[in-house]
Design a protein around this motif. Structure first.
Motif, PDB file in Angstrom:
ATOM      1  N   LEU A  19       0.850  -1.190   0.000  1.00  0.00           N
ATOM      2  CA  LEU A  19       0.000   0.000   0.000  1.00  0.00           C
ATOM      3  C   LEU A  19       0.882   1.235   0.000  1.00  0.00           C
ATOM      4  O   LEU A  19       1.695   1.420   0.911  1.00  0.00           O
ATOM      5  N   ALA A  20       0.739   2.063  -1.021  1.00  0.00           N
ATOM      6  CA  ALA A  20       1.435   3.344  -1.089  1.00  0.00           C
ATOM      7  C   ALA A  20       0.389   4.442  -0.933  1.00  0.00           C
ATOM      8  O   ALA A  20      -0.622   4.443  -1.632  1.00  0.00           O
ATOM      9  N   GLY A  32      -4.640   9.499  -3.680  1.00  0.00           N
ATOM     10  CA  GLY A  32      -4.457   8.291  -4.472  1.00  0.00           C
ATOM     11  C   GLY A  32      -3.765   7.207  -3.670  1.00  0.00           C
ATOM     12  O   GLY A  32      -2.795   7.462  -2.958  1.00  0.00           O
ATOM     13  N   LEU A  33      -4.280   5.991  -3.769  1.00  0.00           N
ATOM     14  CA  LEU A  33      -3.680   4.816  -3.145  1.00  0.00           C
ATOM     15  C   LEU A  33      -3.345   3.831  -4.254  1.00  0.00           C
ATOM     16  O   LEU A  33      -4.077   3.725  -5.235  1.00  0.00           O
ATOM     17  N   ALA A  74      -1.887  -5.482  -9.724  1.00  0.00           N
ATOM     18  CA  ALA A  74      -1.865  -4.053  -9.377  1.00  0.00           C
ATOM     19  C   ALA A  74      -3.277  -3.540  -9.098  1.00  0.00           C
ATOM     20  O   ALA A  74      -4.253  -4.027  -9.666  1.00  0.00           O
ATOM     21  N   TYR A  75      -3.369  -2.566  -8.204  1.00  0.00           N
ATOM     22  CA  TYR A  75      -4.641  -1.885  -7.947  1.00  0.00           C
ATOM     23  C   TYR A  75      -4.368  -0.402  -7.711  1.00  0.00           C
ATOM     24  O   TYR A  75      -3.254  -0.018  -7.359  1.00  0.00           O
ATOM     25  N   ALA A  76      -5.381   0.419  -7.899  1.00  0.00           N
ATOM     26  CA  ALA A  76      -5.292   1.852  -7.623  1.00  0.00           C
ATOM     27  C   ALA A  76      -6.685   2.344  -7.260  1.00  0.00           C
ATOM     28  O   ALA A  76      -7.684   1.837  -7.768  1.00  0.00           O
ATOM     29  N   ALA A  77      -6.744   3.307  -6.361  1.00  0.00           N
ATOM     30  CA  ALA A  77      -8.030   3.867  -5.941  1.00  0.00           C
ATOM     31  C   ALA A  77      -7.801   5.275  -5.407  1.00  0.00           C
ATOM     32  O   ALA A  77      -6.682   5.649  -5.064  1.00  0.00           O
ATOM     33  N   ARG A  78      -8.878   6.026  -5.345  1.00  0.00           N
ATOM     34  CA  ARG A  78      -8.847   7.363  -4.750  1.00  0.00           C
ATOM     35  C   ARG A  78      -9.888   7.399  -3.646  1.00  0.00           C
ATOM     36  O   ARG A  78     -10.997   6.919  -3.835  1.00  0.00           O
ATOM     37  N   VAL A  79      -9.509   7.946  -2.493  1.00  0.00           N
ATOM     38  CA  VAL A  79     -10.430   8.088  -1.364  1.00  0.00           C
ATOM     39  C   VAL A  79     -10.338   9.513  -0.840  1.00  0.00           C
ATOM     40  O   VAL A  79      -9.320  10.182  -1.001  1.00  0.00           O
ATOM     41  N   ARG A 100      -1.038   2.515   6.895  1.00  0.00           N
ATOM     42  CA  ARG A 100      -0.383   3.762   6.527  1.00  0.00           C
ATOM     43  C   ARG A 100      -1.128   4.893   7.204  1.00  0.00           C
ATOM     44  O   ARG A 100      -2.350   4.999   7.070  1.00  0.00           O
ATOM     45  N   LEU A 101      -0.411   5.747   7.922  1.00  0.00           N
ATOM     46  CA  LEU A 101      -0.998   6.905   8.566  1.00  0.00           C
ATOM     47  C   LEU A 101      -0.933   8.078   7.601  1.00  0.00           C
ATOM     48  O   LEU A 101       0.134   8.402   7.083  1.00  0.00           O
ATOM     49  N   VAL A 102      -2.085   8.700   7.363  1.00  0.00           N
ATOM     50  CA  VAL A 102      -2.143   9.895   6.516  1.00  0.00           C
ATOM     51  C   VAL A 102      -2.612  11.038   7.405  1.00  0.00           C
ATOM     52  O   VAL A 102      -3.724  10.997   7.944  1.00  0.00           O
ATOM     53  N   VAL A 103      -1.768  12.043   7.573  1.00  0.00           N
ATOM     54  CA  VAL A 103      -2.051  13.162   8.460  1.00  0.00           C
ATOM     55  C   VAL A 103      -2.793  14.244   7.684  1.00  0.00           C
ATOM     56  O   VAL A 103      -2.345  14.680   6.618  1.00  0.00           O
ATOM     57  N   ALA A 104      -3.933  14.668   8.227  1.00  0.00           N
ATOM     58  CA  ALA A 104      -4.730  15.736   7.599  1.00  0.00           C
ATOM     59  C   ALA A 104      -4.213  17.092   8.079  1.00  0.00           C
ATOM     60  O   ALA A 104      -3.966  17.290   9.258  1.00  0.00           O
ATOM     61  N   ARG A 105      -4.051  18.017   7.122  1.00  0.00           N
ATOM     62  CA  ARG A 105      -3.601  19.367   7.477  1.00  0.00           C
ATOM     63  C   ARG A 105      -4.774  20.303   7.510  1.00  0.00           C
ATOM     64  O   ARG A 105      -5.730  20.169   6.844  1.00  0.00           O
TER      65      ARG A 105
END
Length: 105
Positions: A19-20, A32-33, A74-79, A100-105
């Protein structure tokens, strides 16, 4: 029909989901993931349904959307990022990616 059922992948071992995701993004934007689902014995696994899950704080994991792997696994998605959250990808009962931690600004 000769196609492998999900249980085959569970016992085949060597299943791996990558997971990127970006480390930070603005709240309310789409991120994008992408990644791959592979099995050690056959390589990339196409045509498998993966669940993208999110967790905010210490809450429960909730399914955001489902994606299907393409050629080579392969897979790709947008959230949409609603807050600082942890994301992961799951092939039910077989494999789970690292969080994966994604920090919201």
């Amino acid at each position: 029909s000769g196609t492998a059922k999900p249980a085959w992948y569970a016992f085949a071992r060597g299943n791996h989901i990558t997971l990127a995701a970006p480390p930070r993004a603005r709240r309310g934007t789409r991120i994008g993931l992408r990644g791959w689902y592979t099995c050690a014995s056959i390589g990339g696994v196409p045509g498998r349904r993966l669940l993208i899950e999110r967790r905010v704080g210490v809450g429960r994991w909730r399914v955001v959307r489902a994606v299907t792997t393409g050629a080579g696994g392969a897979y790709a998605a947008r959230v949409t990022l609603s807050a600082t959250e942890r994301l992961r990808v799951v092939f039910t009962g077989v494999a789970t990616s690292r969080q994966r931690l994604v920090v919201a600004r």
